[in-house]
Design a protein around this motif. Structure first.
Motif, PDB file in Angstrom:
ATOM      1  N   UNK A  17       0.839  -1.196   0.000  1.00 15.54           N
ATOM      2  CA  UNK A  17       0.000   0.000   0.000  1.00 15.54           C
ATOM      3  C   UNK A  17       0.869   1.238   0.000  1.00 15.54           C
ATOM      4  N   UNK A  18       0.666   2.090   0.978  1.00 16.23           N
ATOM      5  CA  UNK A  18       1.416   3.341   1.095  1.00 16.23           C
ATOM      6  C   UNK A  18       2.567   3.203   2.098  1.00 16.23           C
ATOM      7  N   UNK A  19       2.918   1.976   2.438  1.00 18.10           N
ATOM      8  CA  UNK A  19       3.985   1.707   3.403  1.00 18.10           C
ATOM      9  C   UNK A  19       5.211   1.156   2.684  1.00 18.10           C
ATOM     10  N   UNK A  20       6.343   1.745   2.971  1.00 17.76           N
ATOM     11  CA  UNK A  20       7.620   1.327   2.411  1.00 17.76           C
ATOM     12  C   UNK A  20       8.395   0.581   3.479  1.00 17.76           C
ATOM     13  N   UNK A  21       9.036  -0.527   3.115  1.00 21.88           N
ATOM     14  CA  UNK A  21       9.947  -1.202   4.028  1.00 21.88           C
ATOM     15  C   UNK A  21      11.353  -1.148   3.433  1.00 21.88           C
ATOM     16  N   UNK A  22      12.318  -0.888   4.288  1.00 21.17           N
ATOM     17  CA  UNK A  22      13.720  -0.816   3.878  1.00 21.17           C
ATOM     18  C   UNK A  22      14.547  -1.681   4.814  1.00 21.17           C
ATOM     19  N   UNK A  23      15.307  -2.591   4.249  1.00 21.38           N
ATOM     20  CA  UNK A  23      16.240  -3.364   5.056  1.00 21.38           C
ATOM     21  C   UNK A  23      17.630  -2.769   4.886  1.00 21.38           C
ATOM     22  N   UNK A  24      18.439  -2.894   5.904  1.00 22.43           N
ATOM     23  CA  UNK A  24      19.824  -2.437   5.870  1.00 22.43           C
ATOM     24  C   UNK A  24      20.677  -3.572   6.435  1.00 22.43           C
ATOM     25  N   UNK A  25      21.505  -4.164   5.569  1.00 26.26           N
ATOM     26  CA  UNK A  25      22.272  -5.340   5.930  1.00 26.26           C
ATOM     27  C   UNK A  25      23.757  -5.040   5.742  1.00 26.26           C
ATOM     28  N   UNK A  26      24.540  -5.095   6.808  1.00 26.45           N
ATOM     29  CA  UNK A  26      25.971  -4.804   6.662  1.00 26.45           C
ATOM     30  C   UNK A  26      26.670  -5.882   5.835  1.00 26.45           C
ATOM     31  N   UNK A  52       9.316  10.369   3.084  1.00 27.77           N
ATOM     32  CA  UNK A  52       8.470   9.697   4.072  1.00 27.77           C
ATOM     33  C   UNK A  52       7.725  10.748   4.875  1.00 27.77           C
ATOM     34  N   UNK A  53       6.402  10.695   4.812  1.00 26.95           N
ATOM     35  CA  UNK A  53       5.572  11.679   5.510  1.00 26.95           C
ATOM     36  C   UNK A  53       5.060  11.172   6.858  1.00 26.95           C
ATOM     37  N   UNK A  54       5.135   9.878   7.095  1.00 30.76           N
ATOM     38  CA  UNK A  54       4.603   9.306   8.329  1.00 30.76           C
ATOM     39  C   UNK A  54       5.681   8.788   9.252  1.00 30.76           C
ATOM     40  N   UNK A  55       5.253   7.963  10.179  1.00 35.49           N
ATOM     41  CA  UNK A  55       6.129   7.393  11.209  1.00 35.49           C
ATOM     42  C   UNK A  55       7.087   6.360  10.596  1.00 35.49           C
ATOM     43  N   UNK A  56       8.278   6.284  11.166  1.00 31.19           N
ATOM     44  CA  UNK A  56       9.247   5.254  10.799  1.00 31.19           C
ATOM     45  C   UNK A  56       9.530   4.421  12.049  1.00 31.19           C
ATOM     46  N   UNK A  57       9.353   3.117  11.909  1.00 30.21           N
ATOM     47  CA  UNK A  57       9.625   2.193  13.005  1.00 30.21           C
ATOM     48  C   UNK A  57      10.825   1.339  12.596  1.00 30.21           C
ATOM     49  N   UNK A  58      11.800   1.217  13.497  1.00 32.56           N
ATOM     50  CA  UNK A  58      12.980   0.398  13.225  1.00 32.56           C
ATOM     51  C   UNK A  58      12.899  -0.896  14.019  1.00 32.56           C
ATOM     52  N   UNK A  59      13.186  -1.995  13.339  1.00 30.93           N
ATOM     53  CA  UNK A  59      13.278  -3.299  13.977  1.00 30.93           C
ATOM     54  C   UNK A  59      14.723  -3.779  13.884  1.00 30.93           C
ATOM     55  N   UNK A  60      15.238  -4.276  14.986  1.00 33.73           N
ATOM     56  CA  UNK A  60      16.599  -4.808  15.025  1.00 33.73           C
ATOM     57  C   UNK A  60      16.548  -6.322  14.871  1.00 33.73           C
ATOM     58  N   UNK A  61      17.379  -6.841  13.988  1.00 30.27           N
ATOM     59  CA  UNK A  61      17.443  -8.273  13.725  1.00 30.27           C
ATOM     60  C   UNK A  61      18.895  -8.727  13.901  1.00 30.27           C
ATOM     61  N   UNK A  69      13.329  -1.129   8.498  1.00 25.63           N
ATOM     62  CA  UNK A  69      12.579   0.098   8.727  1.00 25.63           C
ATOM     63  C   UNK A  69      11.227   0.008   8.028  1.00 25.63           C
ATOM     64  N   UNK A  70      10.172   0.319   8.766  1.00 22.35           N
ATOM     65  CA  UNK A  70       8.827   0.377   8.208  1.00 22.35           C
ATOM     66  C   UNK A  70       8.444   1.847   8.182  1.00 22.35           C
ATOM     67  N   UNK A  71       8.236   2.365   6.977  1.00 22.23           N
ATOM     68  CA  UNK A  71       8.015   3.796   6.762  1.00 22.23           C
ATOM     69  C   UNK A  71       6.583   4.025   6.279  1.00 22.23           C
ATOM     70  N   UNK A  72       5.791   4.674   7.106  1.00 24.87           N
ATOM     71  CA  UNK A  72       4.394   4.949   6.772  1.00 24.87           C
ATOM     72  C   UNK A  72       4.282   6.180   5.868  1.00 24.87           C
ATOM     73  N   UNK A  73       3.272   6.186   5.024  1.00 24.56           N
ATOM     74  CA  UNK A  73       2.979   7.328   4.143  1.00 24.56           C
ATOM     75  C   UNK A  73       4.213   7.718   3.326  1.00 24.56           C
TER      76      UNK A  73
END
Length: 103
Positions: A17-26, A52-61, A69-73
């Protein structure tokens, strides 16, 4: 010294939808702690503030190791409602990798 994330990691983008997910892998697992400490949700929000116009939530793995990163709007309404050239936001992984951190 400032370093761009693309020197330390790779990234992958996804969408729903309008949500972007971004992974960052060293590239090297020993760089995970540095990325975890420097690449906060707030720092990513500041770096992608024009996208990104909305909230960004970071998850550590830590077992992968990766950050997610889950980026809303973030996709101008979403794939089916946007006339954007990149409605899925796949190129936004490159935008994240342009971010600089202090090492």
């Amino acid at each position: 010294m400032n370093v761009k994330l693309y020197d330390l990691a790779h990234s992958r983008a996804g969408d729903k939808g309008n949500t972007l997910t971004l992974s960052l892998i060293p590239y090297r697992s020993e760089d995970y702690e540095l990325l975890r400490d420097r690449v906060t949700a707030e720092a990513v929000g500041h770096h992608l503030r024009d996208i990104v116009q909305g909230e960004i939530i970071r998850y550590e793995l830590p077992l992968l190791p990766a950050l997610h990163f889950v980026c809303q709007q973030a996709l101008l309404g979403g794939v089916t409602t946007s006339l954007a050239v990149d409605p899925h936001g796949k190129s936004l992984s490159y935008a994240l990798l342009e971010m600089e951190i202090v090492v």
